[in-house]
Motif scaffolding. Structure first.
Motif, PDB file in Angstrom:
ATOM      1  N   VAL A  93      -6.441 -14.313 -15.760  1.00  0.00           N
ATOM      2  CA  VAL A  93      -7.395 -14.525 -16.843  1.00  0.00           C
ATOM      3  C   VAL A  93      -6.791 -14.191 -18.206  1.00  0.00           C
ATOM      4  N   ALA A  94      -5.825 -13.288 -18.235  1.00  0.00           N
ATOM      5  CA  ALA A  94      -5.194 -12.919 -19.508  1.00  0.00           C
ATOM      6  C   ALA A  94      -4.364 -14.064 -20.073  1.00  0.00           C
ATOM      7  N   PRO A 135      -2.687 -14.617  -6.679  1.00  0.00           N
ATOM      8  CA  PRO A 135      -1.770 -15.735  -6.940  1.00  0.00           C
ATOM      9  C   PRO A 135      -2.411 -16.800  -7.818  1.00  0.00           C
ATOM     10  N   ILE A 136      -1.582 -17.680  -8.361  1.00  0.00           N
ATOM     11  CA  ILE A 136      -2.043 -18.785  -9.195  1.00  0.00           C
ATOM     12  C   ILE A 136      -1.861 -20.090  -8.427  1.00  0.00           C
ATOM     13  N   ASP A 137      -2.917 -20.899  -8.363  1.00  0.00           N
ATOM     14  CA  ASP A 137      -2.823 -22.179  -7.656  1.00  0.00           C
ATOM     15  C   ASP A 137      -1.948 -23.155  -8.438  1.00  0.00           C
ATOM     16  N   VAL A 186      -4.310 -14.938   3.047  1.00  0.00           N
ATOM     17  CA  VAL A 186      -5.441 -15.697   3.580  1.00  0.00           C
ATOM     18  C   VAL A 186      -6.702 -14.853   3.684  1.00  0.00           C
ATOM     19  N   ASP A 187      -6.564 -13.544   3.691  1.00  0.00           N
ATOM     20  CA  ASP A 187      -7.735 -12.676   3.784  1.00  0.00           C
ATOM     21  C   ASP A 187      -7.325 -11.258   3.435  1.00  0.00           C
ATOM     22  N   ARG A 188      -8.307 -10.451   3.126  1.00  0.00           N
ATOM     23  CA  ARG A 188      -8.074  -9.030   2.902  1.00  0.00           C
ATOM     24  C   ARG A 188      -8.955  -8.265   3.867  1.00  0.00           C
ATOM     25  N   SER A 189      -8.340  -7.622   4.806  1.00  0.00           N
ATOM     26  CA  SER A 189      -9.130  -6.941   5.816  1.00  0.00           C
ATOM     27  C   SER A 189      -9.945  -5.804   5.212  1.00  0.00           C
ATOM     28  N   LYS A 190      -9.585  -5.364   4.024  1.00  0.00           N
ATOM     29  CA  LYS A 190     -10.326  -4.273   3.379  1.00  0.00           C
ATOM     30  C   LYS A 190     -11.477  -4.785   2.508  1.00  0.00           C
ATOM     31  N   ASP A 191     -11.674  -6.089   2.491  1.00  0.00           N
ATOM     32  CA  ASP A 191     -12.769  -6.664   1.709  1.00  0.00           C
ATOM     33  C   ASP A 191     -12.683  -6.326   0.226  1.00  0.00           C
ATOM     34  N   VAL A 192     -11.484  -6.278  -0.291  1.00  0.00           N
ATOM     35  CA  VAL A 192     -11.309  -6.043  -1.719  1.00  0.00           C
ATOM     36  C   VAL A 192     -11.473  -7.351  -2.468  1.00  0.00           C
ATOM     37  N   ILE A 193     -12.270  -7.326  -3.520  1.00  0.00           N
ATOM     38  CA  ILE A 193     -12.432  -8.482  -4.405  1.00  0.00           C
ATOM     39  C   ILE A 193     -11.636  -8.182  -5.665  1.00  0.00           C
ATOM     40  N   ILE A 194     -10.800  -9.114  -6.100  1.00  0.00           N
ATOM     41  CA  ILE A 194      -9.954  -8.879  -7.267  1.00  0.00           C
ATOM     42  C   ILE A 194     -10.476  -9.712  -8.436  1.00  0.00           C
ATOM     43  N   VAL A 195     -11.039  -9.036  -9.421  1.00  0.00           N
ATOM     44  CA  VAL A 195     -11.645  -9.679 -10.583  1.00  0.00           C
ATOM     45  C   VAL A 195     -10.769  -9.412 -11.800  1.00  0.00           C
ATOM     46  N   GLY A 196     -10.045 -10.414 -12.250  1.00  0.00           N
ATOM     47  CA  GLY A 196      -9.196 -10.237 -13.418  1.00  0.00           C
ATOM     48  C   GLY A 196      -8.179  -9.126 -13.247  1.00  0.00           C
ATOM     49  N   VAL A 246     -19.456 -10.493  -1.473  1.00  0.00           N
ATOM     50  CA  VAL A 246     -18.233 -11.222  -1.133  1.00  0.00           C
ATOM     51  C   VAL A 246     -17.628 -11.811  -2.398  1.00  0.00           C
ATOM     52  N   ALA A 247     -16.417 -12.295  -2.255  1.00  0.00           N
ATOM     53  CA  ALA A 247     -15.711 -12.909  -3.382  1.00  0.00           C
ATOM     54  C   ALA A 247     -15.956 -14.407  -3.422  1.00  0.00           C
ATOM     55  N   LYS A 248     -16.007 -14.921  -4.647  1.00  0.00           N
ATOM     56  CA  LYS A 248     -16.046 -16.360  -4.858  1.00  0.00           C
ATOM     57  C   LYS A 248     -14.841 -16.732  -5.700  1.00  0.00           C
ATOM     58  N   PRO A 249     -14.017 -17.676  -5.263  1.00  0.00           N
ATOM     59  CA  PRO A 249     -12.840 -18.057  -6.055  1.00  0.00           C
ATOM     60  C   PRO A 249     -13.228 -18.481  -7.461  1.00  0.00           C
ATOM     61  N   ASP A 250     -12.441 -18.050  -8.431  1.00  0.00           N
ATOM     62  CA  ASP A 250     -12.706 -18.377  -9.829  1.00  0.00           C
ATOM     63  C   ASP A 250     -11.378 -18.717 -10.493  1.00  0.00           C
ATOM     64  N   PRO A 251     -11.244 -19.913 -11.085  1.00  0.00           N
ATOM     65  CA  PRO A 251      -9.948 -20.326 -11.650  1.00  0.00           C
ATOM     66  C   PRO A 251      -9.502 -19.469 -12.832  1.00  0.00           C
ATOM     67  N   GLN A 252     -10.450 -18.811 -13.500  1.00  0.00           N
ATOM     68  CA  GLN A 252     -10.096 -18.002 -14.670  1.00  0.00           C
ATOM     69  C   GLN A 252      -9.872 -16.544 -14.308  1.00  0.00           C
ATOM     70  N   TRP A 253     -10.772 -15.978 -13.512  1.00  0.00           N
ATOM     71  CA  TRP A 253     -10.721 -14.550 -13.199  1.00  0.00           C
ATOM     72  C   TRP A 253     -10.061 -14.261 -11.859  1.00  0.00           C
ATOM     73  N   GLY A 254      -9.713 -15.273 -11.105  1.00  0.00           N
ATOM     74  CA  GLY A 254      -9.149 -15.057  -9.766  1.00  0.00           C
ATOM     75  C   GLY A 254     -10.258 -15.063  -8.740  1.00  0.00           C
ATOM     76  N   GLU A 255     -11.178 -14.108  -8.860  1.00  0.00           N
ATOM     77  CA  GLU A 255     -12.340 -14.030  -7.994  1.00  0.00           C
ATOM     78  C   GLU A 255     -13.512 -13.478  -8.792  1.00  0.00           C
ATOM     79  N   GLN A 256     -14.724 -13.757  -8.332  1.00  0.00           N
ATOM     80  CA  GLN A 256     -15.932 -13.185  -8.902  1.00  0.00           C
ATOM     81  C   GLN A 256     -16.756 -12.550  -7.793  1.00  0.00           C
ATOM     82  N   VAL A 257     -17.595 -11.597  -8.175  1.00  0.00           N
ATOM     83  CA  VAL A 257     -18.434 -10.874  -7.222  1.00  0.00           C
ATOM     84  C   VAL A 257     -19.746 -11.637  -7.027  1.00  0.00           C
ATOM     85  N   VAL A 258     -20.080 -11.909  -5.769  1.00  0.00           N
ATOM     86  CA  VAL A 258     -21.330 -12.589  -5.424  1.00  0.00           C
ATOM     87  C   VAL A 258     -22.104 -11.696  -4.457  1.00  0.00           C
ATOM     88  N   ALA A 259     -23.382 -11.485  -4.740  1.00  0.00           N
ATOM     89  CA  ALA A 259     -24.247 -10.704  -3.850  1.00  0.00           C
ATOM     90  C   ALA A 259     -25.163 -11.644  -3.081  1.00  0.00           C
TER      91      ALA A 259
END
Length: 505
Positions: free
Chosen positions: A248-249, A281-283, A399-409, A434-447
């Motif tokens: 995102v930076a 990573p960056i797509d 492909v996954d994070r077994s620790k359920d970490v969401i990475i936001v920016g 859970v995480a939702k893929p976001d092209p700017q922030w990497g991932e976003q938090v979804v409840a």
């Protein structure tokens, strides 16, 4: 090597070279060491002894650097505290780490004192009587403490397999090894100028930006906080050679320029040697857009975690498009890496397995959590919990994070922590984050929420409820209402189903 000794050796090589720059302030290596030793005396005068813990909760200001190296000269332990934390999060960090003193930016002091009312907080930046800066100006240089490089230098808090963050315990030796390893792999030089605009309390700006640059004799340029326009301008003004930030930076300056009518090509990036990024990573499409817009392919994806300092593996410029989305193929020089299948065998091309790292940068333990430490280690190996697929050339794709970490920016958000805060709302019957893929922030938090009354639940209502409980980057950006969350017979949430549904829209 002790971190104070590391700075001493740089002073011997470059006594009059600019070490630290912040706005109009400039400090040579000799001046940096002088102020760090004065900071050690300030800490001593405020009751800190070797082995004690000092929390530092500031913006990117010189006071952070002086306080950190002062603690390290003394033999005290530094706990960097997220400046975005709310009082309950500060409380947990202070109490769990056993911090006895805090250094804090004035703007954050109210929150810090609310979260840690039982310790003294010295404010940095003001010239008010009793502030850290005032005491620093008046202090004499301390005599460095007598200890070995196995003394604990840092406790880095990270999300783990429970809802409570875990403290990664690092020694002087492991952090000095991080600096050496990063310099070896990235080729930093004494004429480099590294812009730190991402939060300095984060393990990446702290240990792969600040410490390695000071080890090699480069210049650290501090920007109080990242800004999508100002950060780009500073690059030319200060002759920056290295920049670090999450995806995102890099995307935000482009989007902001369009919004404000700025011609992005007017920015002068001619001094830049490396655009470093991390967090996710960056797509391929984003990578191509960044290469075209920034006019270079000199992008480096640094993949690591706080448990390793953070070190791990990297994806270099030559692979940004060819292997877009990968975190690299081999460990950084100085580390070892394995990818282990569920059956314990080594993963090969086409297989998926858990990434394991080993090396001298590995943490000693999780503070006060022997069970988590034992679960994370297998002999010399640290088991990351990150699952990766190997392509035909051996490149790794998470492909996954077994620790359920969401990475936001670039910031880690642990879903259980958010879930426990959300479930306290009287209208929430059940929740999964859970995480939702976001092209700017990497991932976003979804409840994903099942409500008690079956009615709609506005995302702003939830964010308002959580605003004094969680840092802003942890707050859900989207709420999805469901009658019932998917669980297996033992009651465990089937988050892979929710991730698929959320990603599909």
């Amino acid at each position: 090597m002790k971190l104070g000794t590391m700075l001493d050796t740089t002073v011997l090589r470059h006594p009059d070279k600019e070490a630290l720059a912040y706005e109009h302030q400039r400090f040579t290596y000799t001046e940096l060491r002088h102020r760090a030793l004065k900071a050690a005396q300030v800490l001593t005068d405020n009751g800190i002894r070797p082995g004690d813990v000092v929390g530092i909760m500031t913006f990117n200001v010189p006071g952070f650097v002086f306080a950190a190296f002062g603690a390290w000269y003394l033999g005290a332990t530094v706990v960097p505290i997220n400046h975005k934390f709310q009082a309950p999060e500060v409380k947990y960090t202070v109490e769990h780490s056993g911090a006895k003193l805090g250094i804090v930016s004035t703007e954050l002091a109210e929150t810090a004192r609310a979260g840690g009312p039982d310790i003294t907080w010295l404010e940095t930046e003001p010239s008010a009587p009793g502030s850290f800066d005032t005491q620093l100006d008046a202090a004499e240089e301390a005599v460095p403490g007598d200890f070995t490089d196995e003394q604990v230098a840092q406790i880095l808090y990270t999300s783990g397999t429970t809802s409570s963050p875990k403290g990664c315990v690092h020694t002087h030796r492991s952090i000095s090894q991080v600096a050496t390893l990063i310099n070896l792999n990235m080729g930093y030089r004494a004429d480099d100028r590294y812009l730190i605009c991402m939060p300095i309390w984060h393990s990446a700006p702290l240990n792969i930006s600040l410490v390695p640059t000071l080890q090699t004799g480069g210049t650290v340029v501090l920007q109080r906080a990242y800004h999508p326009v100002d950060s780009m301008k500073i690059i030319a003004e200060e002759g920056i050679t290295t920049f670090f930030g999450p995806t995102v930076a890099y995307v935000a300056p482009i989007m902001t320029a369009k919004k404000l009518g700025i011609d992005f090509s007017d920015y002068d990036f001619s001094s830049i040697r490396r655009w470093n990024y991390g967090g996710s990573p960056i797509d391929r499409s984003t990578a191509g857009m960044l290469i075209d817009t920034y006019g270079t392919n000199q992008f480096y994806n640094l993949f690591g975690m706080s448990e390793m300092g953070p070190t791990g593996c990297l994806l270099g410029p030559e692979d940004q498009l060819r292997k877009a989305g990968s975190v690299g193929r081999t460990a950084m020089i100085g580390n070892a890496m394995r990818v282990v299948r569920a059956d314990g065998a080594e993963a090969g091309p086409g297989d998926t397995g858990e990434i394991w790292f080993a090396g001298d940068t590995r943490m000693r333990e999780y503070l006060g959590n022997p069970q988590a430490t034992e679960a994370a280690f297998d002999g010399e190996w640290y088991k990351t919990g990150d699952l990766a697929r190997l392509d035909e050339d051996g490149y790794l794709y998470i492909v996954d994070r077994s620790k359920d970490v969401i990475i936001v920016g670039g910031e880690n958000v642990f879903s259980l922590e958010v879930e426990e805060a959300v479930i306290a709302h009287d209208r929430v019957a059940d929740v999964a984050v859970v995480a939702k893929p976001d092209p700017q922030w990497g991932e976003q938090v979804v409840a994903v929420i099942a409500t008690t009354d079956g009615e709609a639940f506005d995302v702003e209502e939830l964010r308002d409820f959580l605003s004094d409980k969680l840092a802003r980057y942890k707050l859900p950006r989207e709420v999805i209402i469901t009658e019932e969350l998917p669980r297996n017979p033992s009651g465990k949430l089937l988050k892979h189903q929710l991730r698929s549904q959320v990603a599909a829209g």
